[in-house]
Design a protein around this motif. Structure first.
Motif, PDB file in Angstrom:
ATOM      1  N   LEU A  94      -5.836  -2.595  -4.142  1.00 40.55           N
ATOM      2  CA  LEU A  94      -5.321  -1.526  -5.006  1.00 40.55           C
ATOM      3  C   LEU A  94      -4.738  -0.380  -4.187  1.00 40.55           C
ATOM      4  O   LEU A  94      -3.794   0.288  -4.642  1.00 40.55           O
ATOM      5  CB  LEU A  94      -6.445  -1.008  -5.904  1.00 40.55           C
ATOM      6  N   ALA A  95      -5.279  -0.149  -2.988  1.00 41.53           N
ATOM      7  CA  ALA A  95      -4.704   0.900  -2.138  1.00 41.53           C
ATOM      8  C   ALA A  95      -3.283   0.540  -1.727  1.00 41.53           C
ATOM      9  O   ALA A  95      -2.439   1.432  -1.541  1.00 41.53           O
ATOM     10  CB  ALA A  95      -5.577   1.103  -0.904  1.00 41.53           C
ATOM     11  N   GLY A  96      -3.009  -0.750  -1.554  1.00 43.44           N
ATOM     12  CA  GLY A  96      -1.640  -1.153  -1.247  1.00 43.44           C
ATOM     13  C   GLY A  96      -0.684  -0.839  -2.380  1.00 43.44           C
ATOM     14  O   GLY A  96       0.516  -0.642  -2.148  1.00 43.44           O
ATOM     15  N   ASP A  97      -1.203  -0.797  -3.616  1.00 45.58           N
ATOM     16  CA  ASP A  97      -0.384  -0.420  -4.774  1.00 45.58           C
ATOM     17  C   ASP A  97      -0.505   1.052  -5.105  1.00 45.58           C
ATOM     18  O   ASP A  97      -0.089   1.479  -6.186  1.00 45.58           O
ATOM     19  CB  ASP A  97      -0.811  -1.255  -5.995  1.00 45.58           C
ATOM     20  N   ARG A  98      -1.125   1.830  -4.185  1.00 46.92           N
ATOM     21  CA  ARG A  98      -1.283   3.282  -4.343  1.00 46.92           C
ATOM     22  C   ARG A  98      -2.063   3.635  -5.600  1.00 46.92           C
ATOM     23  O   ARG A  98      -1.672   4.498  -6.393  1.00 46.92           O
ATOM     24  CB  ARG A  98       0.085   3.977  -4.350  1.00 46.92           C
ATOM     25  N   LEU A  99      -3.159   2.939  -5.785  1.00 47.57           N
ATOM     26  CA  LEU A  99      -4.057   3.211  -6.895  1.00 47.57           C
ATOM     27  C   LEU A  99      -5.447   3.486  -6.343  1.00 47.57           C
ATOM     28  O   LEU A  99      -5.871   2.858  -5.356  1.00 47.57           O
ATOM     29  CB  LEU A  99      -4.096   2.006  -7.852  1.00 47.57           C
ATOM     30  N   PRO A 100      -6.211   4.389  -6.942  1.00 43.12           N
ATOM     31  CA  PRO A 100      -5.811   5.273  -8.048  1.00 43.12           C
ATOM     32  C   PRO A 100      -5.010   6.469  -7.552  1.00 43.12           C
ATOM     33  O   PRO A 100      -5.118   6.842  -6.384  1.00 43.12           O
ATOM     34  CB  PRO A 100      -7.150   5.713  -8.630  1.00 43.12           C
ATOM     35  N   ARG A 101      -4.261   7.045  -8.435  1.00 45.20           N
ATOM     36  CA  ARG A 101      -3.414   8.175  -8.074  1.00 45.20           C
ATOM     37  C   ARG A 101      -4.018   9.509  -8.490  1.00 45.20           C
ATOM     38  O   ARG A 101      -3.386  10.538  -8.316  1.00 45.20           O
ATOM     39  CB  ARG A 101      -2.041   8.014  -8.717  1.00 45.20           C
ATOM     40  N   GLY A 102      -5.188   9.472  -9.092  1.00 44.82           N
ATOM     41  CA  GLY A 102      -5.838  10.721  -9.492  1.00 44.82           C
ATOM     42  C   GLY A 102      -5.212  11.357 -10.710  1.00 44.82           C
ATOM     43  O   GLY A 102      -5.415  12.533 -10.975  1.00 44.82           O
ATOM     44  N   GLY A 103      -4.439  10.614 -11.458  1.00 48.84           N
ATOM     45  CA  GLY A 103      -3.795  11.168 -12.639  1.00 48.84           C
ATOM     46  C   GLY A 103      -2.642  12.094 -12.324  1.00 48.84           C
ATOM     47  O   GLY A 103      -2.109  12.751 -13.227  1.00 48.84           O
ATOM     48  N   ASN A 104      -2.215  12.159 -11.078  1.00 45.35           N
ATOM     49  CA  ASN A 104      -1.128  13.041 -10.681  1.00 45.35           C
ATOM     50  C   ASN A 104      -0.044  12.233  -9.976  1.00 45.35           C
ATOM     51  O   ASN A 104      -0.330  11.218  -9.326  1.00 45.35           O
ATOM     52  CB  ASN A 104      -1.637  14.140  -9.735  1.00 45.35           C
TER      53      ASN A 104
END
Length: 525
Positions: A94-104
């Motif tokens: 999921l980090a490779g897909d830039r998740l989680p983004r923190g809602g921002n």
């Protein structure tokens, strides 16, 4: 098949009470094994991410479905759990897909750009990305549950007097109270990330409406950095105390010395300029001397200038009859000796140190007349305490001009000399317990089921089989077996009566006789 038929025959021959008890026992055994199997093979779910926004939770669930990873949602969808063996692998994926983004929205907003995007939209996207990245950064604090940053970036003006500085507001949703030094860290993170933003232009507020920091007041900045001064003082005290205590414990033993340090720190920064004049000491600054000469007389007072033919190139002058005068002036300027000195004293200098040290005495094992052993305490001598005091002064950097104070005393400490501190580098039994708890519980369950279920069941079945075999229905066959196996043919013919034959059978085969009697007694009950 023969075993099953035999078991069914035995089961049919049992009384109703034994049939019910055996059925209950078999049901408990099957249920226990089923529970143990399901419990041992159930999936151990652990937390993948918690405190997620709805947007991040939805994106993560979509990715988990694509990767066919089992998951569980709890906490109203804000907590996602996956199997324990896939936690770290899933996080990396999921980090490779830039998740989680923190809602921002962060700087990933510029991953997909279009040539038709206007400059205004680009500036707006940059501001959104900067706010989102700051929210993610501030959210890394353990005390911060959620952060929101708003930045005001004024337009550039052609006139200097119309320029306005940017400002920022930070809203924090806290799990626990945030210390002043961490508030200062939040302020400087925001100020350093925005071009031209000064720390006093940042305002920090929590969700309860409490203002944690506001810039325009100088008192707030003083309160903001007062915690840093206190931390610096504690750091100085801790270093000196640790240096002295390790030295003392190396002499008297570990845990047998206590050292406390109190430091008085001067946080004032002084810029000192000094200019001195010494009238008794003079120096020549400049010196000027001028000589004037003149003559008064007739027309040829100065004589006639001619060239002597005998000495070519050398002029000759005939003396006149005038008056000649000379004037000489000399001017000397003196400078008074002056000394100019500028001294800048840095802040954080140590003004005074006070050190208090307590050392334990010595213990001697004394054996009483009855054989009991006790420890006898002996305090340190004054000579030893003086030597300890000199060592402490050397270790702390004692300065008499600062009026430093050192005091060393000897008292019996509660820590016994024979008790050693536990080794912090020992075996991590908790980790071993978490790793092997399930196999251990499985073995215990198997042992309990065998001892309290299987073993009594086998005994009951064996007793039932023995009862059935020794029942009166089987007595004729047993009688024939006993007669054929135990009695010789001549004796069987001689024993005409039933009583005589029974006595002969009992004497010849006592074990079979005992089984027959037990069967009769059980049937009678």
């Amino acid at each position: 098949m023969k075993i099953i038929e035999q078991f069914m025959a035995v089961f049919k021959a049992m009384p109703v009470s034994k049939k019910i008890s055996m059925t209950v026992v078999l049901g408990l055994v099957v249920a226990g094994f089923a529970f143990m199997f399901l419990w041992a093979n159930q999936i151990d779910y652990q937390v993948l991410y918690s405190n997620l926004s709805q947007e991040d939770a939805g994106n993560i669930v979509s990715k988990l479905k694509e990767q066919r990873v089992p998951y569980k949602l709890e906490g109203g969808g804000s907590l996602i759990m996956v199997p324990a063996e896939k936690v770290y692998e899933t996080r990396l994926s999921l980090a490779g897909d830039r998740l989680p983004r923190g809602g921002n929205v962060g700087f990933e907003i510029f991953d997909h750009t279009s040539f038709s995007t206007t400059e205004f939209v680009q500036r707006l996207n940059y501001q959104r990305a900067l706010q989102g990245e700051l929210c993610r950064t501030i959210g890394e604090f353990r005390e911060v549950e959620h952060a929101r940053v708003l930045i005001v970036m004024p337009k550039d003006s052609l006139f200097v007097e119309d320029d306005k500085q940017p400002s920022a507001s930070v809203l924090l949703k806290l799990r626990s109270s945030l210390s002043p030094d961490k508030v200062a860290g939040v302020v400087h993170i925001v100020a350093s990330a925005v071009e031209g933003l000064a720390p006093h232009q940042v305002t920090v507020v929590d969700t309860t409406g409490r203002v944690l920091f506001k810039g325009p007041d100088q008192e707030d900045q003083t309160a903001l950095f007062s915690s840093n001064k206190l931390d610096y003082q504690r750091q100085i005290e801790g270093k000196i105390a640790g240096r002295v205590q390790t030295m003392m414990e190396g002499i008297v033993g570990k845990g047998k010395a206590i050292v406390r340090v109190s430091a008085e720190i001067d946080f004032d920064q002084i810029d000192f300029s000094e200019e001195k004049y010494d009238p008794d000491s003079t120096v020549v600054r400049s010196k000027q001397r001028r000589v004037e000469s003149s003559e008064k007389g007739g027309e040829n007072a100065l004589g006639v200038v001619s060239v002597d033919p005998g000495q070519p190139g050398v002029p000759s002058q005939q003396a006149g009859t005038g008056t000649r005068s000379e004037k000489e002036d000399e001017v000397v300027n003196y400078e008074i000796n002056r000394v100019t000195r500028r001294v800048i004293k840095p802040s954080g200098t140590v003004k005074r140190l006070s050190v208090a040290a307590v050392v334990d005495g010595t213990y001697e094992v004394v054996t009483a007349e009855d054989g009991s052993k006790t420890k006898k305490y002996t305090p340190r001598s004054s000579k030893e305490l003086e030597e300890f005091e000199r060592l402490v002064k050397r270790a702390m950097g004692f300065d008499a001009d600062r009026e430093d104070q050192v005091h060393v005393s000897c008292f019996p400490l509660s820590i016994s000399a024979d008790i050693e501190a536990p080794d912090s580098t020992g075996t991590d039994w908790q980790a071993y317990g978490r790793q092997y708890i399930r196999p251990a519980i499985n073995l215990v369950l198997l042992l309990v089921i065998f001892l309290f279920v299987v073993r009594p069941l086998l005994r009951s079945v064996k007793g039932i089989i023995t009862t059935v075999d020794t029942s009166p229905k089987a007595l004729p066959e047993m009688h024939e077996e006993l007669e054929s196996a135990a009695l010789p043919e001549p004796k069987a013919r001689q024993a005409r009566g039933v009583q005589q034959r029974a006595v002969l059978l009992a004497k010849s085969n006592t074990e079979k006789t005992e089984q027959v009697l037990k069967g009769w007694l059980q049937e009678a009950e």
